[in-house]
Design a protein around this motif. Structure first.
Motif, PDB file in Angstrom:
ATOM      1  N   GLY A  58       0.807  -1.216   0.000  1.00 39.38           N
ATOM      2  CA  GLY A  58       0.000   0.000   0.000  1.00 39.38           C
ATOM      3  C   GLY A  58       0.836   1.260   0.000  1.00 39.38           C
ATOM      4  O   GLY A  58       0.308   2.359  -0.207  1.00 39.38           O
ATOM      5  N   ILE A  59       2.135   1.126   0.212  1.00 41.31           N
ATOM      6  CA  ILE A  59       3.052   2.273   0.175  1.00 41.31           C
ATOM      7  C   ILE A  59       3.591   2.423  -1.238  1.00 41.31           C
ATOM      8  O   ILE A  59       3.963   1.436  -1.882  1.00 41.31           O
ATOM      9  N   ASN A  60       3.660   3.639  -1.728  1.00 44.10           N
ATOM     10  CA  ASN A  60       4.273   3.883  -3.028  1.00 44.10           C
ATOM     11  C   ASN A  60       5.782   4.061  -2.871  1.00 44.10           C
ATOM     12  O   ASN A  60       6.566   3.301  -3.429  1.00 44.10           O
ATOM     13  N   THR A  61       6.193   5.073  -2.084  1.00 40.19           N
ATOM     14  CA  THR A  61       7.621   5.323  -1.847  1.00 40.19           C
ATOM     15  C   THR A  61       7.927   5.130  -0.374  1.00 40.19           C
ATOM     16  O   THR A  61       7.409   5.850   0.484  1.00 40.19           O
ATOM     17  N   LEU A  62       8.770   4.152  -0.089  1.00 44.37           N
ATOM     18  CA  LEU A  62       9.131   3.811   1.286  1.00 44.37           C
ATOM     19  C   LEU A  62      10.419   4.514   1.681  1.00 44.37           C
ATOM     20  O   LEU A  62      11.435   4.413   0.985  1.00 44.37           O
ATOM     21  N   LEU A  63      10.402   5.210   2.804  1.00 45.06           N
ATOM     22  CA  LEU A  63      11.610   5.754   3.420  1.00 45.06           C
ATOM     23  C   LEU A  63      12.065   4.761   4.487  1.00 45.06           C
ATOM     24  O   LEU A  63      11.395   4.592   5.508  1.00 45.06           O
ATOM     25  N   ASP A  64      13.182   4.091   4.228  1.00 50.48           N
ATOM     26  CA  ASP A  64      13.708   3.080   5.143  1.00 50.48           C
ATOM     27  C   ASP A  64      14.850   3.701   5.940  1.00 50.48           C
ATOM     28  O   ASP A  64      15.968   3.847   5.439  1.00 50.48           O
ATOM     29  N   ILE A  65      14.556   4.092   7.181  1.00 55.45           N
ATOM     30  CA  ILE A  65      15.542   4.747   8.045  1.00 55.45           C
ATOM     31  C   ILE A  65      16.317   3.687   8.831  1.00 55.45           C
ATOM     32  O   ILE A  65      15.726   2.898   9.565  1.00 55.45           O
ATOM     33  N   GLY A  66      17.639   3.679   8.655  1.00 56.09           N
ATOM     34  CA  GLY A  66      18.450   2.618   9.229  1.00 56.09           C
ATOM     35  C   GLY A  66      18.375   1.391   8.349  1.00 56.09           C
ATOM     36  O   GLY A  66      18.171   0.274   8.824  1.00 56.09           O
ATOM     37  N   THR A  67      18.555   1.605   7.053  1.00 57.06           N
ATOM     38  CA  THR A  67      18.313   0.558   6.051  1.00 57.06           C
ATOM     39  C   THR A  67      19.241  -0.634   6.192  1.00 57.06           C
ATOM     40  O   THR A  67      18.910  -1.730   5.778  1.00 57.06           O
ATOM     41  N   ASP A  68      20.431  -0.415   6.777  1.00 58.04           N
ATOM     42  CA  ASP A  68      21.410  -1.473   6.995  1.00 58.04           C
ATOM     43  C   ASP A  68      21.795  -2.126   5.662  1.00 58.04           C
ATOM     44  O   ASP A  68      22.420  -1.478   4.833  1.00 58.04           O
ATOM     45  N   HIS A  69      21.394  -3.351   5.405  1.00 61.71           N
ATOM     46  CA  HIS A  69      21.768  -4.029   4.159  1.00 61.71           C
ATOM     47  C   HIS A  69      20.769  -3.810   3.018  1.00 61.71           C
ATOM     48  O   HIS A  69      20.986  -4.295   1.917  1.00 61.71           O
ATOM     49  N   GLY A  70      19.676  -3.114   3.298  1.00 60.73           N
ATOM     50  CA  GLY A  70      18.691  -2.850   2.255  1.00 60.73           C
ATOM     51  C   GLY A  70      17.810  -4.030   1.902  1.00 60.73           C
ATOM     52  O   GLY A  70      17.111  -4.017   0.883  1.00 60.73           O
ATOM     53  N   TYR A  71      17.781  -5.043   2.758  1.00 58.43           N
ATOM     54  CA  TYR A  71      17.055  -6.269   2.416  1.00 58.43           C
ATOM     55  C   TYR A  71      15.544  -6.072   2.342  1.00 58.43           C
ATOM     56  O   TYR A  71      14.875  -6.685   1.501  1.00 58.43           O
ATOM     57  N   VAL A  72      14.990  -5.245   3.224  1.00 57.29           N
ATOM     58  CA  VAL A  72      13.535  -5.023   3.179  1.00 57.29           C
ATOM     59  C   VAL A  72      13.156  -4.326   1.876  1.00 57.29           C
ATOM     60  O   VAL A  72      12.170  -4.690   1.217  1.00 57.29           O
ATOM     61  N   ILE A  73      13.932  -3.338   1.480  1.00 57.31           N
ATOM     62  CA  ILE A  73      13.665  -2.629   0.223  1.00 57.31           C
ATOM     63  C   ILE A  73      13.703  -3.593  -0.957  1.00 57.31           C
ATOM     64  O   ILE A  73      12.808  -3.587  -1.818  1.00 57.31           O
ATOM     65  N   ILE A  74      14.719  -4.441  -1.001  1.00 59.43           N
ATOM     66  CA  ILE A  74      14.855  -5.396  -2.105  1.00 59.43           C
ATOM     67  C   ILE A  74      13.651  -6.322  -2.172  1.00 59.43           C
ATOM     68  O   ILE A  74      13.052  -6.524  -3.233  1.00 59.43           O
ATOM     69  N   ASP A  75      13.261  -6.884  -1.042  1.00 59.76           N
ATOM     70  CA  ASP A  75      12.132  -7.813  -1.016  1.00 59.76           C
ATOM     71  C   ASP A  75      10.823  -7.120  -1.384  1.00 59.76           C
ATOM     72  O   ASP A  75      10.020  -7.661  -2.157  1.00 59.76           O
ATOM     73  N   ALA A  76      10.624  -5.899  -0.860  1.00 62.87           N
ATOM     74  CA  ALA A  76       9.374  -5.181  -1.134  1.00 62.87           C
ATOM     75  C   ALA A  76       9.272  -4.775  -2.601  1.00 62.87           C
ATOM     76  O   ALA A  76       8.186  -4.838  -3.198  1.00 62.87           O
ATOM     77  N   LEU A  77      10.384  -4.369  -3.205  1.00 60.09           N
ATOM     78  CA  LEU A  77      10.364  -4.018  -4.628  1.00 60.09           C
ATOM     79  C   LEU A  77      10.144  -5.258  -5.496  1.00 60.09           C
ATOM     80  O   LEU A  77       9.376  -5.223  -6.454  1.00 60.09           O
ATOM     81  N   ARG A  78      10.807  -6.329  -5.171  1.00 57.50           N
ATOM     82  CA  ARG A  78      10.672  -7.564  -5.959  1.00 57.50           C
ATOM     83  C   ARG A  78       9.240  -8.098  -5.947  1.00 57.50           C
ATOM     84  O   ARG A  78       8.753  -8.629  -6.951  1.00 57.50           O
ATOM     85  N   HIS A  79       8.555  -7.950  -4.814  1.00 59.00           N
ATOM     86  CA  HIS A  79       7.185  -8.454  -4.704  1.00 59.00           C
ATOM     87  C   HIS A  79       6.145  -7.435  -5.165  1.00 59.00           C
ATOM     88  O   HIS A  79       4.948  -7.742  -5.174  1.00 59.00           O
ATOM     89  N   GLY A  80       6.590  -6.230  -5.509  1.00 55.76           N
ATOM     90  CA  GLY A  80       5.645  -5.210  -5.952  1.00 55.76           C
ATOM     91  C   GLY A  80       4.849  -4.579  -4.838  1.00 55.76           C
ATOM     92  O   GLY A  80       3.825  -3.944  -5.082  1.00 55.76           O
ATOM     93  N   TYR A  81       5.329  -4.732  -3.588  1.00 53.37           N
ATOM     94  CA  TYR A  81       4.626  -4.103  -2.473  1.00 53.37           C
ATOM     95  C   TYR A  81       4.791  -2.588  -2.513  1.00 53.37           C
ATOM     96  O   TYR A  81       3.892  -1.845  -2.105  1.00 53.37           O
ATOM     97  N   ILE A  82       5.960  -2.129  -2.962  1.00 49.92           N
ATOM     98  CA  ILE A  82       6.241  -0.702  -3.111  1.00 49.92           C
ATOM     99  C   ILE A  82       6.747  -0.450  -4.522  1.00 49.92           C
ATOM    100  O   ILE A  82       7.133  -1.387  -5.230  1.00 49.92           O
ATOM    101  N   GLN A  83       6.744   0.816  -4.934  1.00 49.76           N
ATOM    102  CA  GLN A  83       7.218   1.161  -6.274  1.00 49.76           C
ATOM    103  C   GLN A  83       8.611   1.796  -6.249  1.00 49.76           C
ATOM    104  O   GLN A  83       9.396   1.639  -7.187  1.00 49.76           O
ATOM    105  N   ASN A  84       8.909   2.530  -5.180  1.00 52.51           N
ATOM    106  CA  ASN A  84      10.188   3.229  -5.056  1.00 52.51           C
ATOM    107  C   ASN A  84      10.608   3.237  -3.587  1.00 52.51           C
ATOM    108  O   ASN A  84       9.794   2.952  -2.705  1.00 52.51           O
ATOM    109  N   ALA A  85      11.874   3.594  -3.353  1.00 52.48           N
ATOM    110  CA  ALA A  85      12.347   3.625  -1.971  1.00 52.48           C
ATOM    111  C   ALA A  85      13.450   4.660  -1.805  1.00 52.48           C
ATOM    112  O   ALA A  85      14.160   5.003  -2.757  1.00 52.48           O
ATOM    113  N   ILE A  86      13.570   5.129  -0.568  1.00 52.59           N
ATOM    114  CA  ILE A  86      14.694   5.958  -0.148  1.00 52.59           C
ATOM    115  C   ILE A  86      15.411   5.165   0.939  1.00 52.59           C
ATOM    116  O   ILE A  86      14.841   4.883   1.996  1.00 52.59           O
TER     117      ILE A  86
END
Length: 214
Positions: free
Chosen positions: A13-41
């Motif tokens: 349901g989120i279009n652009t996710l701001l991931d604060i303390g992204t560390d390895h970026g794994y949540v962003i990768i998984d969310a983009l791959r599954h189409g949960y989000i469209q973009n990320a910071i």
């Protein structure tokens, strides 16, 4: 399901996710791959974890959809976002980041590594409303809070056990673990701390009895 996968699913349901303390970026990768989000910071206060995230996101061929920011929380974020993820850090740091001046998001996904009851207390006093709570076991037991801006009033019991989590059958293992820890620590505590833990053990006992009947 592990913690990263759970956090990723909650970004739906989120279009652009701001991931604060992204560390390895794994949540962003998984969310983009599954189409949960469209973009990320991807944001981190330290260069090394941000570089790690960049390498992982590059390897996943997703860099065209991710902006990288070296920032202490919201301080240097100038791009637009509608969802915020703050996970994998202590409760006090989560509170400090949320207290920074920022453009409000439609959804906040919060996971502190400790004192989730005190985080709920902070949220209730600073115009956040808990919309969902999820317990996940991934080596450790975690509680993830999904919030939006709004008002809520929590009594002492709900602050400790969670206003939503207490009604979820799947949270039973989390409460059983918490009960074991509290009983063990109660035997070592003294004075006011011991009295407070006795009340909290009673809360847990009520929840465990309720969930076992569901």
């Amino acid at each position: 399901m592990n913690r990263i996968e759970t956090l990723s699913q909650l970004t739906q349901g989120i279009n652009t996710l701001l991931d604060i303390g992204t560390d390895h970026g794994y949540v962003i990768i998984d969310a983009l791959r599954h189409g949960y989000i469209q973009n990320a910071i991807a944001c981190d206060i330290n260069k090394m974890p941000l570089d790690n995230a960049k390498q992982n996101i590059e390897a996943a061929n997703l860099t065209d959809r991710v902006t990288f920011k070296l920032s202490n929380g919201f301080q240097h974020i100038d791009g637009s976002y509608d969802g915020v993820l703050i996970a994998g850090m202590g409760m006090h740091l989560v509170k400090d980041i949320l207290s920074q001046k920022h453009v409000a998001a439609q959804k906040y996904i919060l996971q502190s590594n400790n004192h989730v009851d005190l985080l709920r207390d902070y949220l209730s006093k600073h115009d956040f409303k808990i919309m969902d709570e999820v317990a996940v076991h991934d080596k450790f037991h975690y509680v993830i809070l999904v919030c939006e801006k709004g008002k809520m009033n929590l009594n002492a019991k709900d602050m400790f056990v969670g206003p939503i989590l207490k009604n979820k059958k799947e949270a039973l293992p989390y409460y059983q673990h918490q009960m074991a820890v509290w009983v063990r620590n109660h035997a070592k505590a003294k004075g006011e701390k011991q009295a407070k833990m006795a009340v909290e053990i009673a809360y847990l006992s009520d929840i465990l009895e309720f969930l076992k009947q569901l």
